[in-house]
Scaffold this motif. Structure first.
Motif, PDB file in Angstrom:
ATOM      1  N   LEU A  31      -8.526 -11.938  -6.941  1.00  0.00           N
ATOM      2  CA  LEU A  31      -8.382 -12.258  -5.522  1.00  0.00           C
ATOM      3  C   LEU A  31      -7.933 -13.703  -5.334  1.00  0.00           C
ATOM      4  CD1 LEU A  31     -11.459 -10.471  -3.885  1.00  0.00           C
ATOM      5  CD2 LEU A  31      -9.123  -9.662  -4.154  1.00  0.00           C
ATOM      6  N   GLU A  32      -8.451 -14.580  -6.184  1.00  0.00           N
ATOM      7  CA  GLU A  32      -8.034 -15.979  -6.090  1.00  0.00           C
ATOM      8  C   GLU A  32      -6.557 -16.140  -6.469  1.00  0.00           C
ATOM      9  OE1 GLU A  32      -8.992 -20.272  -8.271  1.00  0.00           O
ATOM     10  OE2 GLU A  32     -10.043 -18.449  -8.863  1.00  0.00           O
ATOM     11  N   ALA A  33      -6.129 -15.450  -7.536  1.00  0.00           N
ATOM     12  CA  ALA A  33      -4.747 -15.602  -8.001  1.00  0.00           C
ATOM     13  C   ALA A  33      -3.755 -14.965  -7.043  1.00  0.00           C
ATOM     14  CB  ALA A  33      -4.601 -14.988  -9.396  1.00  0.00           C
ATOM     15  N   ALA A  34      -4.108 -13.816  -6.440  1.00  0.00           N
ATOM     16  CA  ALA A  34      -3.174 -13.112  -5.557  1.00  0.00           C
ATOM     17  C   ALA A  34      -3.116 -13.710  -4.168  1.00  0.00           C
ATOM     18  CB  ALA A  34      -3.538 -11.631  -5.459  1.00  0.00           C
ATOM     19  N   ALA A  35      -4.147 -14.480  -3.757  1.00  0.00           N
ATOM     20  CA  ALA A  35      -4.143 -15.197  -2.478  1.00  0.00           C
ATOM     21  C   ALA A  35      -3.841 -14.278  -1.297  1.00  0.00           C
ATOM     22  CB  ALA A  35      -3.136 -16.350  -2.526  1.00  0.00           C
ATOM     23  N   GLY A  36      -4.359 -13.039  -1.338  1.00  0.00           N
ATOM     24  CA  GLY A  36      -4.204 -12.142  -0.204  1.00  0.00           C
ATOM     25  C   GLY A  36      -2.879 -11.408  -0.130  1.00  0.00           C
ATOM     26  N   GLY A  78       1.208  -6.985  -2.456  1.00  0.00           N
ATOM     27  CA  GLY A  78       2.116  -6.598  -3.529  1.00  0.00           C
ATOM     28  C   GLY A  78       1.811  -7.309  -4.831  1.00  0.00           C
ATOM     29  N   VAL A  79       1.506  -8.603  -4.760  1.00  0.00           N
ATOM     30  CA  VAL A  79       1.167  -9.363  -5.962  1.00  0.00           C
ATOM     31  C   VAL A  79      -0.123  -8.841  -6.564  1.00  0.00           C
ATOM     32  CG1 VAL A  79       0.498 -11.650  -6.799  1.00  0.00           C
ATOM     33  CG2 VAL A  79       2.426 -11.415  -5.226  1.00  0.00           C
ATOM     34  N   LEU A  80      -1.089  -8.516  -5.719  1.00  0.00           N
ATOM     35  CA  LEU A  80      -2.363  -7.987  -6.215  1.00  0.00           C
ATOM     36  C   LEU A  80      -2.151  -6.672  -6.961  1.00  0.00           C
ATOM     37  CD1 LEU A  80      -5.442  -8.269  -6.321  1.00  0.00           C
ATOM     38  CD2 LEU A  80      -5.551  -7.056  -4.136  1.00  0.00           C
ATOM     39  N   VAL A  81      -1.355  -5.780  -6.394  1.00  0.00           N
ATOM     40  CA  VAL A  81      -1.103  -4.482  -7.034  1.00  0.00           C
ATOM     41  C   VAL A  81      -0.388  -4.678  -8.372  1.00  0.00           C
ATOM     42  CG1 VAL A  81       0.124  -2.297  -6.822  1.00  0.00           C
ATOM     43  CG2 VAL A  81      -1.087  -3.241  -4.851  1.00  0.00           C
ATOM     44  N   PRO A 127     -10.094 -11.768   2.682  1.00  0.00           N
ATOM     45  CA  PRO A 127     -10.878 -11.456   1.469  1.00  0.00           C
ATOM     46  C   PRO A 127     -11.413 -10.034   1.457  1.00  0.00           C
ATOM     47  CG  PRO A 127     -11.464 -13.615   2.340  1.00  0.00           C
ATOM     48  CD  PRO A 127     -10.569 -12.983   3.369  1.00  0.00           C
ATOM     49  N   ASP A 128     -11.930  -9.561   2.610  1.00  0.00           N
ATOM     50  CA  ASP A 128     -12.482  -8.204   2.642  1.00  0.00           C
ATOM     51  C   ASP A 128     -11.383  -7.154   2.469  1.00  0.00           C
ATOM     52  OD1 ASP A 128     -14.977  -9.270   3.022  1.00  0.00           O
ATOM     53  OD2 ASP A 128     -14.928  -9.079   5.211  1.00  0.00           O
ATOM     54  N   GLY A 129     -10.235  -7.376   3.116  1.00  0.00           N
ATOM     55  CA  GLY A 129      -9.134  -6.419   2.972  1.00  0.00           C
ATOM     56  C   GLY A 129      -8.600  -6.380   1.556  1.00  0.00           C
ATOM     57  N   ALA A 130      -8.468  -7.567   0.939  1.00  0.00           N
ATOM     58  CA  ALA A 130      -7.972  -7.605  -0.438  1.00  0.00           C
ATOM     59  C   ALA A 130      -8.958  -6.943  -1.390  1.00  0.00           C
ATOM     60  CB  ALA A 130      -7.719  -9.055  -0.862  1.00  0.00           C
ATOM     61  N   ARG A 131     -10.260  -7.173  -1.160  1.00  0.00           N
ATOM     62  CA  ARG A 131     -11.265  -6.537  -2.028  1.00  0.00           C
ATOM     63  C   ARG A 131     -11.262  -5.019  -1.845  1.00  0.00           C
ATOM     64  NH1 ARG A 131     -14.814  -9.618  -0.705  1.00  0.00           N
ATOM     65  NH2 ARG A 131     -14.819 -11.055  -2.467  1.00  0.00           N
ATOM     66  N   ALA A 132     -11.075  -4.564  -0.608  1.00  0.00           N
ATOM     67  CA  ALA A 132     -11.019  -3.113  -0.369  1.00  0.00           C
ATOM     68  C   ALA A 132      -9.781  -2.497  -1.027  1.00  0.00           C
ATOM     69  CB  ALA A 132     -11.021  -2.845   1.131  1.00  0.00           C
ATOM     70  N   LEU A 133      -8.651  -3.194  -0.939  1.00  0.00           N
ATOM     71  CA  LEU A 133      -7.437  -2.693  -1.601  1.00  0.00           C
ATOM     72  C   LEU A 133      -7.628  -2.637  -3.108  1.00  0.00           C
ATOM     73  CD1 LEU A 133      -4.479  -1.875  -1.706  1.00  0.00           C
ATOM     74  CD2 LEU A 133      -3.858  -4.297  -1.597  1.00  0.00           C
ATOM     75  N   LEU A 134      -8.262  -3.640  -3.672  1.00  0.00           N
ATOM     76  CA  LEU A 134      -8.497  -3.651  -5.108  1.00  0.00           C
ATOM     77  C   LEU A 134      -9.386  -2.484  -5.518  1.00  0.00           C
ATOM     78  CD1 LEU A 134      -7.976  -5.186  -7.718  1.00  0.00           C
ATOM     79  CD2 LEU A 134      -9.968  -6.602  -7.229  1.00  0.00           C
ATOM     80  N   GLY A 135     -10.416  -2.187  -4.711  1.00  0.00           N
ATOM     81  CA  GLY A 135     -11.248  -1.036  -5.006  1.00  0.00           C
ATOM     82  C   GLY A 135     -10.505   0.274  -4.886  1.00  0.00           C
ATOM     83  N   THR A 153       0.821  -1.189   0.000  1.00  0.00           N
ATOM     84  CA  THR A 153       0.000   0.000   0.000  1.00  0.00           C
ATOM     85  C   THR A 153       0.853   1.236   0.000  1.00  0.00           C
ATOM     86  OG1 THR A 153      -1.548  -1.274   1.274  1.00  0.00           O
ATOM     87  CG2 THR A 153      -1.928   1.050   1.203  1.00  0.00           C
ATOM     88  N   ALA A 154       0.528   2.195  -0.829  1.00  0.00           N
ATOM     89  CA  ALA A 154       1.265   3.446  -0.894  1.00  0.00           C
ATOM     90  C   ALA A 154       1.039   4.236   0.371  1.00  0.00           C
ATOM     91  CB  ALA A 154       0.821   4.239  -2.114  1.00  0.00           C
TER      92      ALA A 154
END
Length: 888
Positions: free
Chosen positions: A203-208, A211-214, A179-187, A8-9
């Motif tokens: 969300l499934e691929a990044a597994a929480g 950094g990978v999600l971003v 899951p909720d934190g990852a979804r909030a970060l994605l939003g 997170t920035a």
């Protein structure tokens, strides 16, 4: 963080970090009175740096963020720490001496901070040198507790690093997002939000993993985010994982990296050659040891990798504790083989592991790809070469990067033209950094089917490299106009490079600043160091040295955080040149040395040339003309053993000045003749003025009329060039020549102008030179004290000057204003220069007249009394001031 960290920035919310933020709140709570240590551990991309940034932003007192040093030489960490805490370079060097002495690091930090509440955030403790880590541990163990004041320490480290035992210290471990934190970060990352099926897949691929999600989201196109175009398969592939984990792997010991490669590749292939899926399966310990023996990879690091938590050993099997780490190791493994890869004594599941692990020990040009790799689609092989090229461009030999990127461009040309275009540009950048003109042309020549703006760029730069500038200008001007209006930071970097080749430094700085802003807005952490590198160089070329230094310092931090050592070397070189303008010899030596430590083994000819140029300028400013000339001779020489082809002519004016002073006029005349041809091409606005200065210096031993003519021409042509520092150097040379011709009255004008310009640029060393020349003309280093000049002083300078006028020593002033005595002395020197005086006694006049005038406007003011050494000092001049006047 180590590697390209995409947590997170600083300005964004931190999700699923309630416990960690509570620990930070306990550390920074004002009610605790200060002191204390909090350790934060976490893997690459999990948000350690973001947590430190949030803590620093929210701390009410002074907060310092200190990145890990770029090199693990003894005491390099302490040098970086004191550089962040100290107001001046001299204070930092004094603190380093204290830290090495009996008082230790705690006393050095206390001396710099005093009693001020402070939060010191140290990033990546595992990358600090052993000397600094040991000194920090002692300071934390012996330091004041929470009830006794002292700085608060927030320290991050990778999970495999075991923090020292510190009484009362707290340790928190960052984990994956729910899951909720990852979804909030994605939003938080996407506006508008991605389509629901895209969200579920990401969300499934990044597994929480934040950094990978971003990193996975950032490479998606708007159509892919909206679900109108298919996602890459898999969404988290090797390039994403290399971006997140690459820096972390690069900092591991070489034997540990090779052994991890053996484990990853042995676990990837079972007897049937099938892929292991999302989580790499376990592999038998015996199979790993056999593969390691066959590949001649030492197995000794295995126990340490298990103890550090990078590998898990259970029931005779080894697997990666972090599956993403195992996949990142696979992505960064070299796709090469060796004759011994198919030795009969190697277990079959480990044959590929043997081949690729041994491939790290051999040059790629001696190895051919295995049949399995040759059978892959060209686009897959092209992306593999692209990843390896990017890794080498960031922290390896740049000509190796050039070869890999050139191969990537060829393989991707038909199937992924946008990626091929990027690879071509990066291959050209690698060759440019290596100073290889032929390799630059090879990169430009592999884009035969390109069209539009890219065609203009390839044709224009090719013509410029062939010194056909009239042909190059129209094409490159179109690139600046088109790509310079884009929002894509990659295209903006290309446009800025075209502007630099044209010599339009103002446009180059403007376009590169836009590229930097876009990279920040898009959270492209891995691209930030390159954008800052380009901007720092553009500011340097424009003569804006203070801006260049500020940008280079930021770029250095970004490069160190992402493990981009080559970019860090270039930023060190820029900082060395900026320090040579200020006249800070120790800073020049330090930054130039760090730049050359990387530039020489990695073939960074551009950074090496800048660093050597900085050292020569510092020597010339110190009166060591012969040494400066000897250092500059190779830089102005053409050919493979010379300096960088794009910097050679820029160095000539400095060489001519040094060579004339050293009695090497014949060499100076030859270089000036070549410079005259180059200056006529109009690619550098300051070149005509600098050419006139060179001719004036060469004419000093001849008729006075010719030298006077060329000095006058140089001053005239400097108007409107935009490089005030070079103009001031010309004025200094002109005034010195006039004084030596016994024309002191005529010399005072140019010398006075030079002095003011040097002071404005904080070029203290050059200002001292101009001041001494001015005094030699019969002036007083700026004329008699002018009371009106008092109003031009900063409020801090006025406070220091008043206290000095009332008899306080530097040490007493430092104690009163919470400064160091060296800082007080620095301010007083600037005060003397601004007021045109020579000693503390002379401060009484302007200070008294200014205060008298102020009281006339605002009424009587109560007397200011200052306790100096236990004795009250009244009035403007005391006996102590008279005693100290001689020493000033």
């Amino acid at each position: 963080m180590s590697g390209a960290t995409h947590g997170t920035a600083p300005g964004r919310r931190l999700y699923d970090r309630a416990a960690e933020l509570a620990a930070v709140a306990r550390l920074t709570d004002p009610a605790t009175g200060g002191g204390g240590v909090l350790f934060v551990t976490g893997g690459p991309g999990e948000g350690r740096s973001a947590l430190l940034a949030r803590a620093a932003d929210g701390f009410p007192g002074a907060a310092y963020r200190v990145a890990a040093p770029g090199h693990r030489v003894p005491w390099s960490g302490a040098r970086v720490l004191f550089g962040a805490l100290a107001p001046t370079a001299a204070d930092a060097r004094r603190a380093l001496r204290t830290a090495r002495g009996e008082d230790g690091l705690a006393a050095a930090v206390s001396g710099l901070l005093g009693d001020r509440p402070a939060l010191i955030c140290l990033d990546d403790l595992h990358l600090w040198d052993a000397h600094a880590r040991a000194a920090l541990a002692v300071a934390w163990r012996r330091g004041p507790g929470p009830d006794r004041g002292g700085p608060r320490w927030l320290v991050s480290a990778a999970p495999h690093h075991r923090p020292p035992e510190v009484p009362g210290a707290e340790t928190v471990r960052l984990g994956r997002l729910g899951p909720d934190g990852a979804r909030a970060l994605l939003g938080d990352l996407c506006a508008p939000p991605p389509a629901p099926p895209v969200v579920r897949r990401l969300l499934e691929a990044a597994a929480g993993h934040p950094g990978v999600l971003v990193a996975a989201v950032r490479r998606l196109t708007p159509a892919q985010r909206a679900g109108a175009a298919p996602l890459p398969e898999p969404p988290v592939d090797g390039s994403v994982l290399t971006e997140v984990y690459g820096g972390f792997l690069a900092h591991l010991p070489a034997d540990s990296r090779r052994l991890l490669t053996v484990v990853a590749l042995a676990g990837r292939t079972d007897e049937g050659g099938r892929e292991g899926g999302h989580r790499l399966p376990g592999v038998a310990v015996d199979a790993v040891l056999g593969a390691a023996r066959a590949a001649r990879v030492p197995a000794e690091p295995l126990d340490g990798l298990v103890a550090d938590g990078l590998l898990r050993r259970a029931d005779g099997l080894l697997r990666f504790e972090d599956p993403f780490l195992g996949r990142a190791v696979l992505a960064s493994a070299p796709a090469s083989r060796h004759h011994g890869a198919r030795r009969a004594d190697a277990p079959r599941p480990a044959r590929t592991a043997v081949a690729l692990a041994r491939g790290e020990r051999h040059r790629a040009d001696r190895l051919g790809p295995p049949a399995a790799v040759r059978a892959l689609a060209p686009v897959v092989r092209g992306r593999s070469h692209l990843v390896r090229g990017l890794a080498a461009l960031a922290g390896g030999p740049v000509m190796d990067a050039h070869e890999a990127l050139l191969r990537a461009a060829e393989l991707l040309r038909d199937r992924a033209p946008a990626e091929a275009s990027d690879a071509r540009f990066l291959a050209m950048e690698a060759a440019w950094a290596g100073g290889d003109v032929d390799a630059c042309r090879a990169a430009l020549g592999c884009g035969g089917d390109a069209g539009g703006t890219e065609r203009d760029f390839l044709d224009g730069l090719g013509a410029a490299l062939a010194v056909r500038l009239d042909e190059a200008r129209p094409s490159l001007a179109r690139v600046v106009a088109r790509d310079g209006a884009e929002d894509d930071p990659r295209l903006l970097l290309r446009a800025g490079s075209a502007a630099l080749v044209l010599g339009d430094t103002a446009a180059a700085a403007r376009v590169h600043a836009r590229a930097l802003a876009r990279a920040r807005a898009e959270h492209r952490t891995a691209l930030l160091p390159r954008a800052l590198e380009h901007l720092a160089y553009a500011e340097l070329r424009a003569g804006r040295y203070a801006r260049a230094a500020r940008t280079a310092r930021e770029g250095l931090r970004a490069a160190e955080l992402t493990g981009q050592r080559n970019v860090a070397a270039h930023q060190h070189a820029v900082l060395a040149l900026a320090a040579s303008v200020v006249g800070d010899g120790p800073a020049v030596a330090e930054h130039a040395g760090l730049a050359l430590d990387t530039a020489r083994p990695h073939g960074l000819v551009q950074a090496a040339t800048l660093a050597e140029w900085a050292l020569a300028r510092a020597e010339l400013g110190s009166g060591l003309a012969a040494r400066a000339a000897a250092r500059l001779v190779p830089l102005v020489r053409a050919g493979p053993r010379g300096g960088h082809f794009a910097l050679r002519m820029l160095v000539v004016p400095c060489f001519v000045e040094a060579a004339v002073a050293a009695g090497r006029a014949a060499e100076a005349r030859t270089a000036a003749g070549e410079y005259a041809v180059w200056a006529a091409q109009g690619v550098d606005r300051a070149a005509p003025a600098l050419l006139a200065r060179c001719r004036a210096l060469l004419a000093q031993g001849e008729e006075d009329g010719e030298a006077a003519h060329w000095f006058g021409e140089a001053v005239r042509r400097h108007e409107g060039c935009g490089n005030d520092f070079e103009r001031a150097r010309t004025l200094l040379a002109y005034g010195t020549w006039l004084r030596r011709r016994r024309r002191p009255g005529a010399a005072r004008g140019p010398l006075g102008d030079a002095l003011v310009t040097f002071e404005r640029a904080a070029a203290d060393h050059w200002a001292d030179h101009a001041r001494s020349e001015l005094r030699a003309t019969g002036g007083a280093g700026g004329g008699p004290a002018d009371p009106a000049a008092w109003g031009l002083l900063t409020p801090q300078q006025q406070r220091i000057a008043r206290l000095a006028a009332r008899g306080a020593t530097n040490r007493e002033i430092a104690g009163r204003l919470a400064l160091s005595p060296r800082t007080v002395d620095h301010h007083l020197r600037n005060v003397f220069a601004r007021l045109g005086i020579r000693s503390r006694v002379e401060l009484a006049g302007p200070a008294g007249r200014w205060d008298e005038g102020a009281r006339g406007l605002s009424g009587p003011e109560p007397p200011d009394r200052f306790q100096a050494g236990g004795t009250e000092v009244k009035g403007l001049v005391s006996r102590r001031a008279r005693r100290s006047a001689g020493s000033s």
